[in-house]
Motif scaffolding. Structure first.
Motif, PDB file in Angstrom:
ATOM      1  N   PRO A  67      32.542  14.895  53.435  1.00 10.09           N
ATOM      2  CA  PRO A  67      31.518  15.401  54.367  1.00 10.09           C
ATOM      3  C   PRO A  67      30.363  14.414  54.469  1.00 10.09           C
ATOM      4  N   THR A  87      23.905  18.610  50.273  1.00 11.10           N
ATOM      5  CA  THR A  87      22.617  19.034  50.811  1.00 11.10           C
ATOM      6  C   THR A  87      21.599  17.933  50.546  1.00 11.10           C
ATOM      7  N   TRP A  90      32.249  18.019  58.602  1.00 12.23           N
ATOM      8  CA  TRP A  90      33.392  18.061  57.690  1.00 12.23           C
ATOM      9  C   TRP A  90      34.653  17.777  58.489  1.00 12.23           C
ATOM     10  N   VAL A 122      23.863  27.743  54.564  1.00  8.49           N
ATOM     11  CA  VAL A 122      24.457  27.465  55.870  1.00  8.49           C
ATOM     12  C   VAL A 122      23.846  28.374  56.925  1.00  8.49           C
ATOM     13  N   LEU A 165      29.721  21.170  49.987  1.00  7.41           N
ATOM     14  CA  LEU A 165      28.978  20.562  51.073  1.00  7.41           C
ATOM     15  C   LEU A 165      27.729  19.888  50.503  1.00  7.41           C
ATOM     16  N   PRO A 214      25.204  20.387  45.547  1.00  6.41           N
ATOM     17  CA  PRO A 214      26.309  20.742  46.453  1.00  6.41           C
ATOM     18  C   PRO A 214      26.355  22.244  46.744  1.00  6.41           C
ATOM     19  N   TRP A 253      36.284  30.153  57.499  1.00  7.71           N
ATOM     20  CA  TRP A 253      35.256  29.630  56.609  1.00  7.71           C
ATOM     21  C   TRP A 253      34.281  30.751  56.243  1.00  7.71           C
ATOM     22  N   ILE A 284      35.105  24.241  49.282  1.00  5.29           N
ATOM     23  CA  ILE A 284      34.591  23.017  49.862  1.00  5.29           C
ATOM     24  C   ILE A 284      33.159  22.846  49.379  1.00  5.29           C
ATOM     25  N   VAL A 326      25.892  18.728  58.949  1.00 10.02           N
ATOM     26  CA  VAL A 326      26.919  18.099  58.112  1.00 10.02           C
ATOM     27  C   VAL A 326      28.261  18.221  58.829  1.00 10.02           C
ATOM     28  N   LEU A 332      28.470  21.878  60.448  1.00 11.31           N
ATOM     29  CA  LEU A 332      27.718  22.935  59.782  1.00 11.31           C
ATOM     30  C   LEU A 332      26.239  22.598  59.822  1.00 11.31           C
TER      31      LEU A 332
END
Length: 334
Positions: A78, A331, A72, A26, A329, A311, A298, A327, A70, A39
């Motif tokens: 997402p 990729t 969310w 991130v 996310l 992920p 976060w 969470i 991304v 994000l």
């Protein structure tokens, strides 16, 4: 097979191997006015530098580039929303700002504004007119298609109309940052002026040069005092002087949260008392990324970075609850 051919074959295999080793992490988080978060991901890769033109030795260079965005949203998987075009992180704690059509600033027959900017979730538009000769400026805060403006402020320039233009004057307008609650921060000659539309006031924030680094919907400002340190100007009018290594500004559980970048300490600030305390991070949560509009902090989480297409885990934590939520996310594999 010649030695040269073997070298090129090895180089090709090396390139293919490196391409498969790309990873994601991130870059930053930006809250959205509707409670979602956007994000931006970094793509990390290793690129061979064959040194052909220079005749030098082969090296492996680490490359980091902006990658996917991304979105969310609570209760929704997402999703990718396109590649990031940003090259620097947004202001801490604020939703996106947009440059809107200049036609929203004045009737068609009037002199068009130089710029018009609006913060997501806020109705006011801040319009700027500048005179490049006199270096005077006029700021108007208005609702779209309505006249007269709710606030108008003129900043006279230091020059007479026949003086030559001098870019970078200490009285020039550098930027306007709309803030929540019908306010905006104007940067002028390295100093900050707060425009409060509801109160109808314009006042100097600090007498020394400073720049805005973040703000909260409740009215707290995070400033970088040039060449010195970070300073928090709290809604209670108290001032908290911080160090020179601060990451993020977030709001959750009635407090402000920051991270000391130098030693990774999580800091909690009481906005009414102005007290600053070290606070234990929840287990498994690493770097503070920010907060959403629902009162959750976060953090990055281990493992990070991850192989692209895998992920990426993040921690989402409400300080009123003991355990954080993980969470995952997505990729991009490409």
């Amino acid at each position: 097979m010649t030695q040269t051919a073997l070298g090129w074959r090895f180089g090709l295999l090396l390139v293919l191997w490196l391409a498969g080793c790309a990873s994601s992490s991130v870059a930053w988080l930006q809250p959205r006015a509707d409670g979602s978060v956007e994000l931006v991901l970094f793509a990390h890769s290793r690129s061979p530098n064959l040194g052909i033109k220079s005749g030098g030795a082969w090296t492996i260079d680490d490359v980091t580039e902006m990658d996917e965005r991304v979105l969310w949203t609570p209760g929704v998987p997402p999703r990718f929303v396109g590649k990031s075009r940003e090259s620097s992180a947004p202001l801490f704690g604020l939703p996106p700002r947009y440059f809107v059509p200049l036609s929203l600033c004045s009737p068609p027959s009037a002199t068009p504004a130089r710029s018009a900017v609006q913060r997501e979730g806020e109705s006011l538009i801040y319009c700027l007119w500048k005179d490049d000769v006199t270096e005077s400026a006029r700021i108007e805060a208005r609702l779209p298609f309505q006249d007269p403006p709710l606030l108008r402020q003129v900043f006279p320039g230091p020059k007479s109309p026949d003086s030559p233009r001098s870019p970078g004057s200490p009285d020039s307008i550098d930027s306007i940052e709309p803030l929540p609650g019908q306010r905006a921060l104007l940067s002028r000659g390295g100093r900050l002026w707060l425009l409060d539309v509801r109160a109808g006031t314009v006042q100097l924030v600090l007498s020394e040069p400073a720049s805005l680094r973040g703000a909260t919907p409740e009215g707290d400002l995070l400033l970088w005092v040039e060449g010195h340190h970070y300073t928090l100007l709290l809604r209670s009018r108290k001032v908290v002087v911080l160090g020179d290594s601060v990451r993020q500004l977030a709001v959750a559980a009635g407090s402000l949260w920051l991270q000391n970048e130098a030693d990774k300490r999580l800091l909690r600030v009481d906005p009414d008392a102005g007290t600053l305390l070290d606070w234990p991070r929840p287990k498994g949560c690493l770097e503070l990324l920010g907060a959403d509009r629902l009162g959750n902090l976060w953090f990055s989480s281990e493992p990070s970075p991850v192989r692209r297409g895998t992920p990426l885990p993040l921690c989402r934590w409400n300080p009123s609850v003991a355990e954080p939520e993980i969470i995952l996310l997505p990729t991009s594999a490409h």
